[in-house]
Structure formats: C-alpha cells, structure tokens
Design an enzyme around this catalytic site. Structure first.
Site, PDB file in Angstrom:
ATOM      1  N   VAL A 117       9.328   0.816 -10.676  1.00  0.00           N
ATOM      2  CA  VAL A 117       7.877   1.020 -10.700  1.00  0.00           C
ATOM      3  C   VAL A 117       7.178  -0.277 -10.322  1.00  0.00           C
ATOM      4  O   VAL A 117       7.443  -1.332 -10.917  1.00  0.00           O
ATOM      5  CB  VAL A 117       7.412   1.476 -12.097  1.00  0.00           C
ATOM      6  CG1 VAL A 117       5.899   1.639 -12.131  1.00  0.00           C
ATOM      7  CG2 VAL A 117       8.105   2.770 -12.506  1.00  0.00           C
ATOM      8  N   SER A 118       6.308  -0.231  -9.319  1.00  0.00           N
ATOM      9  CA  SER A 118       5.481  -1.369  -8.923  1.00  0.00           C
ATOM     10  C   SER A 118       6.367  -2.590  -8.612  1.00  0.00           C
ATOM     11  O   SER A 118       7.188  -2.537  -7.701  1.00  0.00           O
ATOM     12  CB  SER A 118       4.463  -1.666 -10.040  1.00  0.00           C
ATOM     13  OG  SER A 118       3.454  -2.540  -9.592  1.00  0.00           O
ATOM     14  N   TRP A 119       6.242  -3.687  -9.371  1.00  0.00           N
ATOM     15  CA  TRP A 119       7.093  -4.863  -9.159  1.00  0.00           C
ATOM     16  C   TRP A 119       8.566  -4.476  -9.204  1.00  0.00           C
ATOM     17  O   TRP A 119       9.384  -4.963  -8.412  1.00  0.00           O
ATOM     18  CB  TRP A 119       6.774  -5.898 -10.232  1.00  0.00           C
ATOM     19  CG  TRP A 119       7.534  -7.195 -10.172  1.00  0.00           C
ATOM     20  CD1 TRP A 119       7.150  -8.336  -9.535  1.00  0.00           C
ATOM     21  CD2 TRP A 119       8.791  -7.487 -10.785  1.00  0.00           C
ATOM     22  NE1 TRP A 119       8.097  -9.326  -9.714  1.00  0.00           N
ATOM     23  CE2 TRP A 119       9.114  -8.828 -10.476  1.00  0.00           C
ATOM     24  CE3 TRP A 119       9.680  -6.756 -11.573  1.00  0.00           C
ATOM     25  CZ2 TRP A 119      10.283  -9.448 -10.922  1.00  0.00           C
ATOM     26  CZ3 TRP A 119      10.848  -7.367 -12.016  1.00  0.00           C
ATOM     27  CH2 TRP A 119      11.141  -8.692 -11.698  1.00  0.00           C
TER      28      TRP A 119
END
Length: 287
Positions: A117-119
């Site tokens: 998720v994301s990073w």
C-alpha cells in the site's frame, strides 16, 4: 516497565482481543528484530505478504487482514516503525526485500503472494522483481513507480512528508480530508478510528523510510515482471494521482487495473470491499 512500554502492550492486548485470530511476535531476522503479525488461513492457500505505507504500524492493517477471510497473511513493521527497533544502518528497497525474504524463510514459506500500500507498494514491486520465484501474484494499492511518479499537489505532499500526522492525532484529523480524499471528505468520524490505531513512529524511523525511496524507481524493471498483478487506485487520491496506476498498468505485462471511487486509503475505510476484490484475484487460476 516504562510507561511507554506499558501503553504499547496495553494497545496490543486490546488489538488482540478484537482480532483474536491475528497473533504478533518479535522475530530476530539476522540481527534485526521485527514486530510481525500473522493470521492463519485455509489449508493449502498461498500466504499474502503485506507491506504497509510510510509510518504506518502493523496494527493499522488489522481490519484489512481480518476482512481477508481465508487468506493467510503476514505483515511486519519495518525497522524504526511501530514495534520494530531502529536498524543499525540505513536501508534501501533491495535490502528490505531481502529482509522480508529472510523472514519468510524463518516462518517456513517458500512462496507467497505480495501486496503493498502506497510506500509499501514500491517495496512490493522491488520484492516481485528481486524474488520472482517466491512472489506468485502481486497486488499494488494506491502506489506508484517511485521518483518517476506523477506527483500530487505540493501542499498535500508537504503534509504527508511530515511525521506530525502520526505523532499528533489532532493534526491528523485536521488534514485527513485534504491528504487522503475519498470517504474522509464526507465522514469526519472515520479518521478517529484510524488515528486510534496509530503508534507514533520515531523521527529517525520515519526519515529512514523517506530516504530509502530517494532516487528509487521501478520503471526499468516493470516490463520484466511476470506475476499476474492487480493494481488498485482511488479516483480521488490527492497523494498519488490515478495517472500513476495507469502508468503501472501500461508497463506491467500481466496487469489488471481497478479504479475505486474513493481516496488514498480505501483499504482502510472500506476494508471488506477491498479484501473481497483482492481475495477474488488471488483465488483465480494462475498460469
């Protein structure tokens, strides 16, 4: 026992009571202790290794882990975040991917599906590239290709880059709609539940995560990824605009793109719906 340690253990006890099938433990991975959460699943199912977003402790992922139902899952705090102590040296995506592989060996898994998720999506891409025989399928949620990404608005990115959103819950509540979009714009009670599960990251730990991705991009190797890949992106994502998901979809050979009418943290605000989409993808026959 220090007051901080006592509060951490009390928080873990509350989480354990709410999510009874998720267990947490400290595991020594070649000298680096990692705070690891695991959830059992149906016999014969491939485990899902998950990588969290920047500054996010593993407890924030518990609602999604629980919603995954029969999928066995593994989630850990990267060094310097949540319950994992700071590392002796700074790290890069390649070294974190190797650390995750070593953790899987300790846990007895020779193949996993991987999500980020994301990073953590950048780390998931690195792991899939670095260990193609271990990574069976790939799930990328609200993420990008690294420094080659189409950036969000500068005022939004500056707020995201500050650790204050994890150390000051009042500040987090005040900026949630602006930086996360989606459901946070229409329901200001959602951020309270999210903030309640946060454990402050250290300044050093947060900075290490920021530095780890400096200059990193997956563009040179995306075309070589052979794993079936599910890419999920919110249409109202101020942090990582949907153009980034479309770029990943264009460059990864076996990719499927799902656009969600939500913001950056749809995996948090709608864990059940997101988990159903992910489980359906993971259960599809694999070539």
């Amino acid at each position: 026992m220090s007051s901080t340690t006592k509060k951490v253990r009390e928080a873990e006890a509350r989480a354990a009571a709410r999510y009874g099938d998720i267990t947490t433990q400290m595991i020594d991975v070649k000298g680096q202790k990692l705070h690891v959460a695991t959830k059992p699943g149906a016999p014969g199912r491939t485990p899902l290794l998950m990588f969290n977003g920047i500054g996010a402790n593993l407890e924030l992922g518990f609602p999604f882990l629980e919603a995954l139902g029969d999928t066995p899952t593994i989630l850990f705090d990267v060094p310097g975040v949540g319950g994992s102590p700071l590392p002796a040296l700074p790290y890069r995506p390649a070294s974190l991917a190797r650390m995750a592989k070593n953790l899987l060996e300790i846990l007895g898994h020779d193949q996993v599906d991987v999500s980020g998720v994301s990073w953590g999506g950048g780390l998931a891409q690195q792991f899939a590239h670095q260990y193609p025989r271990i990574c069976r399928k790939l799930v990328l949620v609200a993420t990008s290709s690294g420094w080659t990404m189409v950036p969000g608005k500068p005022n939004v990115l500056s707020k995201m880059a500050s650790i204050k959103r994890y150390t000051d819950k009042g500040y987090m509540r005040s900026i949630a709609a602006e930086i996360y979009g989606g459901d946070f714009r229409s329901d200001d009670t959602l951020i309270g539940a999210h903030a309640a599960g946060m454990r402050p990251s250290s300044n050093a730990g947060y900075m290490l995560q920021l530095l780890a991705m400096t200059g990193w991009t997956s563009v040179p190797f995306l075309w070589r990824l052979k794993q079936p890949t599910l890419i999920m992106s919110g249409l109202d994502d101020p942090l990582i605009p949907v153009a980034n998901a479309k770029l990943l979809h264009r460059l990864i050979p076996k990719a499927r793109l799902e656009l969600i009418d939500n913001g950056h943290l749809f995996v948090v605000t709608r864990p059940q719906e997101t988990a159903e989409m992910v489980e359906s993808f993971l259960l599809e026959p694999h070539d």
